[in-house]
Design an enzyme around this catalytic site. Structure first.
Site, PDB file in Angstrom:
ATOM      1  N   CYS A  34       4.633  35.550  30.317  1.00  0.00           N
ATOM      2  CA  CYS A  34       3.562  34.642  29.898  1.00  0.00           C
ATOM      3  C   CYS A  34       2.250  35.394  29.673  1.00  0.00           C
ATOM      4  CB  CYS A  34       3.384  33.561  30.962  1.00  0.00           C
ATOM      5  SG  CYS A  34       1.963  32.494  30.726  1.00  0.00           S
ATOM      6  N   CYS A  40      -0.862  33.835  31.363  1.00  0.00           N
ATOM      7  CA  CYS A  40      -0.802  34.077  32.810  1.00  0.00           C
ATOM      8  C   CYS A  40      -1.397  35.445  33.135  1.00  0.00           C
ATOM      9  CB  CYS A  40       0.640  34.019  33.307  1.00  0.00           C
ATOM     10  SG  CYS A  40       1.448  32.434  33.051  1.00  0.00           S
TER      11      CYS A  40
END
Length: 180
Positions: free
Chosen positions: A103, A106
């Site tokens: 991600c 993230c």
């Protein structure tokens, strides 16, 4: 100033597309202003850093690095086996970041959470939970998008922030639950 610049670490890369890697790359590299503590180097496209994966001679990359120590703060991980003791039984409020290794957003918000964990040390605990390795906890709390930041206090979910939000958004959420 030079020592302060040398005390931090940053890496950036930028592909430079050009028809002739040798001549135009050399001209572009000369256009980069010299700086103390920053090192730059041209890389050929066939070294694996540029967009041409077949290894032709087109394109180049510039890799910029500031020498020194790593300033990012690592946020400890929580797992299914440590969830109860670290999050549910914590006497302090806990910020849990739900994330995954693949991600991109993230990875963008991780240094922000690390910085906040240092700023709120003694008032707030910060952990991150890998949703790929712990899907049962993520689904238990209704996590459908990552990154998701949740604040727990006295073993209860109190607030959630979804997405790679600005630091000020996380601070506003944290301030509701930490003791001053």
């Amino acid at each position: 100033m030079a020592s302060a610049l040398a005390a931090s670490t940053a890496v950036c890369s930028s592909p430079l597309a050009s028809a002739s890697a040798s001549a135009s790359s050399a001209r572009r590299l000369r256009a980069v202003p010299p700086s103390r503590g920053i090192r730059y180097q041209a890389l050929r496209a066939d070294s694996g850093f540029a967009g041409n994966r077949r290894g032709g001679g087109r394109g180049a990359s510039v890799v910029c690095t500031v020498q020194g120590q790593d300033t990012s703060i690592q946020v400890p991980e929580v797992t299914k086996s440590t969830w109860q003791s670290l999050v549910m039984e914590s006497e302090l409020p806990v910020l849990v970041g739900y994330w995954a290794t693949w991600c991109g957003p993230c990875k963008m918000i991780d240094p922000v959470v690390g910085k906040l964990s240092k700023e709120y040390e003694g008032k707030l605990k910060c952990y991150k939970l890998n949703t790929d390795e712990n899907p049962d906890i993520a689904s238990q709390y209704g996590v459908r998008s990552i990154p998701t930041m949740m604040i727990f206090k006295n073993g209860e979910k109190k607030d959630a922030v979804i997405g790679a939000v600005p630091e000020s958004t996380l601070i506003a959420s944290i301030e509701k639950f930490v003791e001053r």
